[in-house]
Design a protein around this motif. Sequence first.
Motif, short mmCIF file in Angstrom:
data_model
loop_
_atom_site.label_atom_id
_atom_site.label_comp_id
_atom_site.label_asym_id
_atom_site.label_seq_id
_atom_site.Cartn_x
_atom_site.Cartn_y
_atom_site.Cartn_z
N PHE A 34 8.21 1.91 -4.57
CA PHE A 34 8.55 2.68 -3.15
C PHE A 34 9.90 3.14 -3.27
CE2 PHE A 34 5.66 -0.93 -3.20
CZ PHE A 34 4.46 -0.59 -2.43
N GLY A 53 -2.68 1.28 3.97
CA GLY A 53 -3.86 2.38 3.33
C GLY A 53 -4.59 1.90 2.40
N ASN A 59 -4.77 2.86 -1.05
CA ASN A 59 -4.30 2.76 -2.28
C ASN A 59 -3.19 1.86 -2.54
OD1 ASN A 59 -5.94 5.03 -2.96
ND2 ASN A 59 -4.59 6.33 -2.37
N GLN A 68 0.18 0.13 -4.41
CA GLN A 68 1.20 0.88 -4.97
C GLN A 68 2.42 -0.20 -5.25
OE1 GLN A 68 2.39 4.44 -2.99
NE2 GLN A 68 4.39 4.40 -3.70
N ARG A 123 0.85 -1.18 -0.05
CA ARG A 123 -0.11 0.05 -0.10
C ARG A 123 0.93 1.29 0.02
NH1 ARG A 123 -4.72 -1.78 -1.94
NH2 ARG A 123 -5.23 -3.62 -0.97
N ASP A 124 0.07 2.48 -0.06
CA ASP A 124 1.22 3.58 -0.03
C ASP A 124 1.81 3.90 1.03
OD1 ASP A 124 -1.24 4.04 1.45
OD2 ASP A 124 -1.84 5.81 0.26
N ASP A 125 1.52 3.15 2.28
CA ASP A 125 2.01 3.57 3.54
C ASP A 125 3.25 2.57 3.82
OD1 ASP A 125 0.02 1.77 3.94
OD2 ASP A 125 -0.46 2.43 6.04
N THR A 126 3.35 1.42 2.87
CA THR A 126 4.24 0.32 3.11
C THR A 126 5.67 0.78 3.13
OG1 THR A 126 2.74 -1.35 1.90
CG2 THR A 126 5.04 -1.88 2.41
#
Length: 555
Positions: free
Chosen positions: A142, A135, A137, A139, A99-102
């Motif tokens: 990264f 998150g 979203n 992704q 996700r976008d917060d990975t």
Amino acid sequence: MSDLKPKIQTTKRLHFNSIWLVPLVALVVAGWMLYQNWASQGPTIEIIAPNAEGISAGKTKVKARNVDVGEVSDIHLSDDYNHAVITVQMNSGTSQMLRDDTKFWVIKPRIGREGISGLGTLLSGAFIEMEPGHGDNAQSHFEMLSQPPLTTSEDKGIRLRLTSSGLSKMDVGTPVHFHGFEVGYIEKVGFDIKTGDITYRVFIRAPYDALVNSAVQFWLTPGLAVESSARGVQVKMDSLETLISGGISFGVTKGSAGEAVADFTQFHLYGSRDQAENHRYDKFIRYVFLFNSNISGLEEGAPVEFRGIRIGTVTQVPFHGSSIEKLDALKHPAIPVLARIEPQRIDADFDQGKMTLKSWKELLAKHINQGLRASLETSNLLTGAKVIDLDFVANPKPTQMHQFSGYPSFPTVAGKFDQMENKLAMVLDHLASAPVGATFVQLQQTIEQAKQTFVSMNKTSAQLNELIKDANSQQLPDKLKQTLIQINQTLADYQRQGEVGQSVAKNLQSLQQALNELQPLLRQLRAQPNSLIFNHPAPGDKQPPAGVKTGVSNE
């Protein structure tokens, strides 16, 4: 006969050879394995890193909680050659974690403020650690973190934003304390180009996040601080950790109450606890103090006191004012100092509206008419620190409040030490200008006259002795004879060898010696009237000129 021969038909039969089963089965197995491999593969992602140190394609694993979730398949440089692009083939079922917060970072041996970590990779080699995201979203691209994060998404607490100006920078991991107990640390350090402030993102762990509210103040904990102020020299020492790296402390100032705050609420970071506490006095009256004496020792932040009680703070020493007043300052000896009176320090009901700034201004103006004056006083003889002291003076001169660069001018008088110095200087000046030389001449004449009187008394006593011993004097009446004997005895007492004469002679001799010893002191006072207060080096021995005999033999 030929027609009678039976017709022979030849037919070809296809026979399946079992040898073909081997490649057929191998083909089916290979196809199944390819399908299984394709079905077991997860998504392919790219990680941008500053460099690929310790990472190898086909060897370096990607782990989450020490479980393999992928493997590095390729490494190449970015198009601008400034970064390394790491391609990772993730395992099946890992799509929900991307996700976008990975977050991704490399686990390798590290030595830092938090201690030594990653020693297990000395044998197994470095690997990429992954923190799954939550998150909304998905992704596939990264950025690699430069170091392991101090907190994870599962850590409970509150994150705040601190700004500081004019203070030294602190590093990630610097601890945050509350009453000396570590409750958090700095997660991220940045710099605001527009404002020129250093920004910090700090994390306060639960349950200590309940200590943070809108009334708390943050300040630096330097570890070891030596402060010289009006109160003296103060040495403050914290823990060994903060002694090496410093730290941040926070707390609620006296009399403050706040409300709960949300994540990423912004606070100002002060240089010391005193600055943080002084910040809460946000209602004040500014005055300009014009001093005609030396202001050395008066610094910004020095207290303004009324009979030992702090009621304000010095804000600018010296006060620059406008350009016109700078030119006027060259003509007048007064040095302007900007300070503020803070009624909140002494008025507990100020915030409740019982006293306003306007009423305080009127009260101060009334006291100034009654003799309230400001003076510079030395509060610490060791450091020479000075404060502005307000007090009432006797028989004050009438004064009016003037304006200086838009601020009212507070009337000032000389300090107690300056007054004492001026009076002492006047006494020394009078002493130096006194006719000491004429007095010495008169004393010398008196001593000479006393010596002559003693000589005359000796002659008179000798004549009386001859008169008493004379035969004709024996015929005198007894009373007159007795009177002559008493006169002779009195003269003998007043002679130099007599009882009174010896006492007078001793006194005259002591007076002569004292006058001789006072002459060098009086000559020094005449040349330097302040020599009784300030020590002056003794003059060196005079060297005789060349060719003059000194009485010392060279043999």
